[in-house]
Design an enzyme around this catalytic site. Structure first.
Site, PDB file in Angstrom:
ATOM      1  N   HIS A 182       5.356  -2.844  -4.241  1.00  0.00           N
ATOM      2  CA  HIS A 182       5.169  -2.272  -2.912  1.00  0.00           C
ATOM      3  C   HIS A 182       4.133  -1.163  -2.980  1.00  0.00           C
ATOM      4  O   HIS A 182       4.025  -0.443  -3.981  1.00  0.00           O
ATOM      5  CB  HIS A 182       6.505  -1.728  -2.410  1.00  0.00           C
ATOM      6  CG  HIS A 182       6.468  -1.222  -1.004  1.00  0.00           C
ATOM      7  ND1 HIS A 182       5.976  -1.953   0.055  1.00  0.00           N
ATOM      8  CD2 HIS A 182       6.863  -0.026  -0.477  1.00  0.00           C
ATOM      9  CE1 HIS A 182       6.079  -1.242   1.159  1.00  0.00           C
ATOM     10  NE2 HIS A 182       6.598  -0.082   0.868  1.00  0.00           N
TER      11      HIS A 182
ATOM     12  N   CYS B 259       1.856  -4.814   2.738  1.00  0.00           N
ATOM     13  CA  CYS B 259       1.974  -3.380   2.453  1.00  0.00           C
ATOM     14  C   CYS B 259       0.636  -2.750   2.076  1.00  0.00           C
ATOM     15  O   CYS B 259       0.422  -1.556   2.304  1.00  0.00           O
ATOM     16  CB  CYS B 259       3.005  -3.136   1.356  1.00  0.00           C
ATOM     17  SG  CYS B 259       2.750  -4.126  -0.131  1.00  0.00           S
TER      18      CYS B 259
END
Length: 420
Positions: free
Chosen positions: A191, A95
């Site tokens: 994330h 990510c």
């Protein structure tokens, strides 16, 4: 990016976990070949912590403990989003690179470099899933991403793949066992997502969502787009247990800003002062040394490596340097002759501050490089060899409190001195 076996691995490779650290993300950007950008950490979402970066902020990267959330299909049907370069994340722990790529490939006034420019052109007709697959299968992106990871995180990524492969093997269900806990159930999954201003709106770029998500319209003041993002960040933090008061101290959340490279900006400022100084000396003519302040002359001697113009002027970084230089030249030509020495003295004072600012950026880069070397160096072989040497010399067991055979010595019973 050419379609060669060295650039693309059809099997793909694991992406390791990377830290939410500005130096780490800056290293990724530099590795990708992007010029004119760096990452700066923002310690709060409040205006006092981020407004000083305007108008240099090109995008934001937000790190948070991720949980699945639902968005209706209508949220992704904005036709304006079709012009946004967006890739879905198809690989675990990638990510960070996805967030950076989703931002920089939508910023217009930066130099992407040959690798990213070719990649952007080649994938321009792909949908978001195919773009994500192109990133996942690129050994170049994988190597750049993993180059900033700790060796232990690289080993963990390989171990995770092996573990998941074993789990995927069909097994006979055992009714006596309870439900096994997955990785996501045991640990918080962090994330990275991006935010950018584009086409008069602010967009959230989350590789785990179907497409770009509109956050809001910017309005007249284009450099105030961060004000549109701030309420969204507050909502996300509140959803995952954070509060507005804890935005500067809650380590579960982290905000990074993609800003213009400060070294390039300060280096251009110093180069402009060098050229202005030379222009002033030409206007004052021969014997200009006797017209300026003695203190400034002494300062000139101390700054021979900084404010004195070199025989070949340094190539500037910014595209508007030429316009700034011409404007400064015009001001010098329009000056009264009596004002030239005073202007020269001011240039010397500004040059001292500019030189210190450039040196500060150089020192910061040196410290970041040192930390990068410490972070990515594999100390495992050294530690293993050191322990083997201790064992060969017979020093390991005593340090561990063991006897010569590597066993714990029997405990000696305590004797009560009060009993005869």
């Amino acid at each position: 990016m050419s379609n060669t076996s060295s650039d693309h691995d059809l099997i793909g490779g694991p992406f390791a976990v990377v830290e939410s650290d500005p130096d780490v993300f800056t290293s990724i950007i530099r590795g990708l070949g992007v010029q004119g950008l760096e990452i700066e950490e923002v310690y709060s979402i409040e205006p006092w912590a981020i407004d000083h970066l305007r108008p240099h902020v090109k995008g934001l990267v937000f790190c948070f403990p991720h949980q699945k959330d639902y968005h209706p299909q209508a949220d992704f049907c904005d036709p304006t989003a079709e012009s946004i370069w967006f890739a879905n994340q198809l690989s675990d722990d990638a990510c960070a690179t996805h967030a950076i790529l989703n931002i920089v490939l939508n910023v217009e006034d930066i130099q992407l470099g040959d690798t990213l420019q070719s990649f952007k052109i080649e994938t321009s007709k792909f949908d978001s899933v195919m773009k994500g697959l192109a990133i996942t299968n690129s050994s170049t992106f994988c190597q750049i991403h993993n180059s900033v990871a700790r060796p232990s995180d690289l080993q963990a990524s390989l171990s995770y793949i092996a573990t998941e492969t074993i789990k995927a093997k069909p097994k006979t269900p055992n009714k006596r066992r309870g439900k096994s806990r997955t990785k996501s159930e045991n640990l918080d999954s962090y994330h990275f997502i991006g935010y950018i201003p584009l086409n008069g709106k602010v967009w959230e770029l989350d590789g785990l969502k179907k497409g770009p998500l509109e956050v809001g319209e910017i309005g007249v003041a284009a450099d105030h787009w961060i004000d549109v993002v701030r309420p969204v960040l507050r909502v996300k933090m509140a959803r995952y247990g954070g509060t507005e008061e804890d935005s500067a101290t809650d380590i579960r959340f982290n905000l990074l800003a993609l800003v213009s490279d400060r070294y390039e900006g300060r280096s251009d400022d110093l180069e402009l002062l060098k050229r202005q100084k030379l222009s002033l000396e030409r206007r004052m003519g021969s014997g200009w040394e006797g017209k300026v302040s003695v203190d400034s002359t002494l300062a000139l001697e101390r700054l021979t490596t900084s404010i004195v113009a070199s025989p070949s002027p340094q190539k500037p970084f910014s595209a508007d340097f030429g316009a700034r230089y011409m404007e400064a030249q015009k001001r010098i030509l329009d000056m009264e002759e009596s004002a030239l020495p005073h202007a020269w003295n001011d240039i010397m004072k500004d040059g001292l501050r500019a030189r210190l600012a450039v040196q500060e950026e150089i020192d910061k880069a040196t410290r970041a490089n040192t930390e990068q070397q410490k972070r990515t160096f594999d100390y495992g072989p050294f530690i293993r060899q050191y322990l083997l040497c201790l064992k060969d010399e017979g020093l390991l067991n005593p340090l561990l409190g063991l006897d010569d055979e590597g066993k714990k010595p029997p405990k000696v019973p305590k004797v009560d001195k009060g009993v005869k």
